[in-house]
Scaffold this motif. Structure first.
Motif, PDB file in Angstrom:
ATOM      1  N   GLU A 145       0.835  -1.205   0.000  1.00 25.00           N
ATOM      2  CA  GLU A 145       0.000   0.000   0.000  1.00 25.00           C
ATOM      3  C   GLU A 145       0.869   1.254   0.000  1.00 25.00           C
ATOM      4  OE1 GLU A 145      -3.578   2.016  -0.176  1.00 25.00           O
ATOM      5  OE2 GLU A 145      -3.307  -0.144  -0.246  1.00 25.00           O
ATOM      6  N   GLU A 146       1.963   1.236   0.773  1.00 30.34           N
ATOM      7  CA  GLU A 146       2.859   2.391   0.833  1.00 30.34           C
ATOM      8  C   GLU A 146       3.565   2.625  -0.495  1.00 30.34           C
ATOM      9  OE1 GLU A 146       5.543   1.805   4.050  1.00 30.34           O
ATOM     10  OE2 GLU A 146       3.953   1.788   5.546  1.00 30.34           O
ATOM     11  N   ARG A 147       3.876   1.550  -1.218  1.00 30.77           N
ATOM     12  CA  ARG A 147       4.611   1.673  -2.480  1.00 30.77           C
ATOM     13  C   ARG A 147       3.702   2.021  -3.655  1.00 30.77           C
ATOM     14  NH1 ARG A 147       7.159  -3.352  -0.807  1.00 30.77           N
ATOM     15  NH2 ARG A 147       5.769  -4.358  -2.267  1.00 30.77           N
ATOM     16  N   ARG A 148       2.387   1.909  -3.484  1.00 35.37           N
ATOM     17  CA  ARG A 148       1.479   2.136  -4.598  1.00 35.37           C
ATOM     18  C   ARG A 148       1.449   3.620  -4.970  1.00 35.37           C
ATOM     19  NH1 ARG A 148      -4.163   0.442  -3.244  1.00 35.37           N
ATOM     20  NH2 ARG A 148      -4.298   2.521  -2.407  1.00 35.37           N
ATOM     21  N   PRO A 149       1.676   3.933  -6.247  1.00 39.37           N
ATOM     22  CA  PRO A 149       1.639   5.336  -6.671  1.00 39.37           C
ATOM     23  C   PRO A 149       0.201   5.851  -6.729  1.00 39.37           C
ATOM     24  CG  PRO A 149       1.977   3.898  -8.557  1.00 39.37           C
ATOM     25  CD  PRO A 149       2.018   3.022  -7.339  1.00 39.37           C
ATOM     26  N   ASP A 150       0.058   7.164  -6.739  1.00 35.18           N
ATOM     27  CA  ASP A 150      -1.273   7.765  -6.820  1.00 35.18           C
ATOM     28  C   ASP A 150      -1.855   7.678  -8.228  1.00 35.18           C
ATOM     29  OD1 ASP A 150      -1.273   8.446  -4.150  1.00 35.18           O
ATOM     30  OD2 ASP A 150      -0.362  10.405  -4.517  1.00 35.18           O
ATOM     31  N   TRP A 151      -0.989   7.702  -9.232  1.00 32.91           N
ATOM     32  CA  TRP A 151      -1.448   7.707 -10.628  1.00 32.91           C
ATOM     33  C   TRP A 151      -0.603   6.744 -11.439  1.00 32.91           C
ATOM     34  CZ3 TRP A 151      -5.762  10.225 -10.371  1.00 32.91           C
ATOM     35  CH2 TRP A 151      -5.900  11.204  -9.389  1.00 32.91           C
ATOM     36  N   LEU A 152      -1.201   6.142 -12.455  1.00 34.63           N
ATOM     37  CA  LEU A 152      -0.503   5.200 -13.329  1.00 34.63           C
ATOM     38  C   LEU A 152      -0.725   5.581 -14.781  1.00 34.63           C
ATOM     39  CD1 LEU A 152      -1.686   1.888 -11.643  1.00 34.63           C
ATOM     40  CD2 LEU A 152       0.591   2.881 -11.473  1.00 34.63           C
ATOM     41  N   ILE A 153       0.318   5.387 -15.578  1.00 26.86           N
ATOM     42  CA  ILE A 153       0.179   5.493 -17.032  1.00 26.86           C
ATOM     43  C   ILE A 153       0.487   4.116 -17.590  1.00 26.86           C
ATOM     44  CG2 ILE A 153       1.095   6.480 -19.157  1.00 26.86           C
ATOM     45  CD1 ILE A 153       1.490   9.082 -17.748  1.00 26.86           C
ATOM     46  N   GLU A 154      -0.439   3.607 -18.374  1.00 23.32           N
ATOM     47  CA  GLU A 154      -0.304   2.274 -18.960  1.00 23.32           C
ATOM     48  C   GLU A 154       0.266   2.385 -20.367  1.00 23.32           C
ATOM     49  OE1 GLU A 154      -3.049  -1.690 -19.724  1.00 23.32           O
ATOM     50  OE2 GLU A 154      -3.964   0.135 -18.976  1.00 23.32           O
ATOM     51  N   TYR A 155       1.223   1.519 -20.669  1.00 27.25           N
ATOM     52  CA  TYR A 155       1.895   1.527 -21.961  1.00 27.25           C
ATOM     53  C   TYR A 155       1.572   0.257 -22.735  1.00 27.25           C
ATOM     54  CZ  TYR A 155       4.492   5.491 -20.199  1.00 27.25           C
ATOM     55  OH  TYR A 155       4.825   6.712 -19.695  1.00 27.25           O
ATOM     56  N   GLY A 156       1.813   0.288 -24.041  1.00 22.78           N
ATOM     57  CA  GLY A 156       1.568  -0.861 -24.906  1.00 22.78           C
ATOM     58  C   GLY A 156       2.689  -1.880 -24.834  1.00 22.78           C
ATOM     59  N   LEU A 157       2.640  -2.846 -25.743  1.00 20.89           N
ATOM     60  CA  LEU A 157       3.605  -3.942 -25.745  1.00 20.89           C
ATOM     61  C   LEU A 157       5.004  -3.507 -26.167  1.00 20.89           C
ATOM     62  CD1 LEU A 157       1.411  -6.723 -27.356  1.00 20.89           C
ATOM     63  CD2 LEU A 157       2.132  -6.555 -24.991  1.00 20.89           C
ATOM     64  N   ASN A 158       5.084  -2.587 -27.079  1.00 23.28           N
ATOM     65  CA  ASN A 158       6.366  -2.124 -27.607  1.00 23.28           C
ATOM     66  C   ASN A 158       7.136  -1.349 -26.540  1.00 23.28           C
ATOM     67  OD1 ASN A 158       8.423  -0.829 -28.975  1.00 23.28           O
ATOM     68  ND2 ASN A 158       7.190  -0.514 -30.820  1.00 23.28           N
ATOM     69  N   ARG A 159       8.431  -1.530 -26.497  1.00 25.72           N
ATOM     70  CA  ARG A 159       9.270  -0.832 -25.521  1.00 25.72           C
ATOM     71  C   ARG A 159       9.165   0.682 -25.667  1.00 25.72           C
ATOM     72  NH1 ARG A 159      15.197   0.122 -25.934  1.00 25.72           N
ATOM     73  NH2 ARG A 159      14.945  -0.955 -27.905  1.00 25.72           N
ATOM     74  N   ASP A 160       9.008   1.151 -26.878  1.00 28.07           N
ATOM     75  CA  ASP A 160       8.895   2.586 -27.129  1.00 28.07           C
ATOM     76  C   ASP A 160       7.447   2.998 -27.392  1.00 28.07           C
ATOM     77  OD1 ASP A 160      11.709   2.801 -26.992  1.00 28.07           O
ATOM     78  OD2 ASP A 160      11.865   2.112 -29.062  1.00 28.07           O
ATOM     79  N   ALA A 161       6.504   2.239 -26.891  1.00 29.15           N
ATOM     80  CA  ALA A 161       5.088   2.481 -27.184  1.00 29.15           C
ATOM     81  C   ALA A 161       4.604   3.775 -26.544  1.00 29.15           C
ATOM     82  CB  ALA A 161       4.242   1.321 -26.682  1.00 29.15           C
ATOM     83  N   MET A 162       3.612   4.344 -27.159  1.00 34.97           N
ATOM     84  CA  MET A 162       2.953   5.527 -26.629  1.00 34.97           C
ATOM     85  C   MET A 162       2.050   5.088 -25.477  1.00 34.97           C
ATOM     86  SD  MET A 162       4.112   7.982 -28.450  1.00 34.97           S
ATOM     87  CE  MET A 162       3.008   9.287 -27.989  1.00 34.97           C
ATOM     88  N   PRO A 163       1.754   6.001 -24.567  1.00 31.71           N
ATOM     89  CA  PRO A 163       0.849   5.651 -23.465  1.00 31.71           C
ATOM     90  C   PRO A 163      -0.539   5.301 -23.993  1.00 31.71           C
ATOM     91  CG  PRO A 163       1.992   7.715 -23.012  1.00 31.71           C
ATOM     92  CD  PRO A 163       2.305   7.349 -24.423  1.00 31.71           C
ATOM     93  N   LEU A 164      -1.139   4.293 -23.356  1.00 33.40           N
ATOM     94  CA  LEU A 164      -2.478   3.857 -23.750  1.00 33.40           C
ATOM     95  C   LEU A 164      -3.565   4.424 -22.852  1.00 33.40           C
ATOM     96  CD1 LEU A 164      -1.815   0.067 -24.383  1.00 33.40           C
ATOM     97  CD2 LEU A 164      -1.994   1.892 -26.073  1.00 33.40           C
ATOM     98  N   GLY A 165      -3.250   4.626 -21.582  1.00 30.50           N
ATOM     99  CA  GLY A 165      -4.282   5.085 -20.670  1.00 30.50           C
ATOM    100  C   GLY A 165      -3.711   5.596 -19.361  1.00 30.50           C
ATOM    101  N   VAL A 166      -4.530   6.359 -18.664  1.00 31.37           N
ATOM    102  CA  VAL A 166      -4.173   6.889 -17.350  1.00 31.37           C
ATOM    103  C   VAL A 166      -5.145   6.278 -16.345  1.00 31.37           C
ATOM    104  CG1 VAL A 166      -3.924   8.966 -15.940  1.00 31.37           C
ATOM    105  CG2 VAL A 166      -3.312   9.028 -18.358  1.00 31.37           C
ATOM    106  N   HIS A 167      -4.618   5.854 -15.189  1.00 33.12           N
ATOM    107  CA  HIS A 167      -5.420   5.223 -14.149  1.00 33.12           C
ATOM    108  C   HIS A 167      -5.065   5.827 -12.800  1.00 33.12           C
ATOM    109  CE1 HIS A 167      -6.476   1.793 -16.782  1.00 33.12           C
ATOM    110  NE2 HIS A 167      -5.244   1.928 -17.245  1.00 33.12           N
ATOM    111  N   THR A 168      -5.984   5.688 -11.834  1.00 33.85           N
ATOM    112  CA  THR A 168      -5.626   5.989 -10.451  1.00 33.85           C
ATOM    113  C   THR A 168      -4.744   4.847  -9.955  1.00 33.85           C
ATOM    114  OG1 THR A 168      -7.598   4.896  -9.604  1.00 33.85           O
ATOM    115  CG2 THR A 168      -7.755   7.278  -9.995  1.00 33.85           C
ATOM    116  N   GLY A 169      -4.007   5.086  -8.892  1.00 33.09           N
ATOM    117  CA  GLY A 169      -3.055   4.086  -8.400  1.00 33.09           C
ATOM    118  C   GLY A 169      -3.684   2.789  -7.945  1.00 33.09           C
ATOM    119  N   ASP A 170      -4.956   2.801  -7.568  1.00 26.95           N
ATOM    120  CA  ASP A 170      -5.603   1.587  -7.083  1.00 26.95           C
ATOM    121  C   ASP A 170      -6.576   0.977  -8.087  1.00 26.95           C
ATOM    122  OD1 ASP A 170      -7.462   3.592  -6.960  1.00 26.95           O
ATOM    123  OD2 ASP A 170      -8.182   3.102  -4.966  1.00 26.95           O
TER     124      ASP A 170
END
Length: 113
Positions: A48-73
């Protein structure tokens, strides 16, 4: 009084020893379960302490563009998500990255009312 115990001392002592051994086994198992529960609680608190407040999800490619933004939980965030601060999450949504429709980070960040 209902008395179904044997009448002689030898068998009574045998029963007493047998049940004392079982009580000791049960007490030890209770101790082990309590220790395990405490360890799980500590591990959950650490996660719980290590969980960030916000997440950005990326695609399969190492250099992929962000796919979505999420809350940390958010339960919908994928394994390819990285923790970011609120400003980075706002910029990503403002830049066209899709906000998750489940956790609604755009509302939580104050971008939508």
């Amino acid at each position: 009084m209902f008395d179904d115990l044997p009448p002689d001392l030898e068998r009574l002592e045998t029963l007493r020893t047998w049940h004392a051994l079982w009580v000791a086994r049960i007490d030890e198992k209770i101790r082990q379960v309590r220790v395990q529960a405490e360890q799980q609680e500590r591990a959950a608190a650490a996660r719980e302490e290590r969980r960030p407040d916000w997440l950005i999800e990326y695609g399969l490619n190492r250099d992929a563009m962000p796919l979505g933004v999420h809350t940390g939980d958010c339960h919908m965030a994928g394994k390819r998500s990285k923790g970011v601060d609120a400003d980075t999450a706002r910029r990503a949504i403002a830049g066209g990255v899709e906000a998750c429709s489940h956790c609604r980070p755009d509302t939580a960040l104050g971008l939508l009312e």
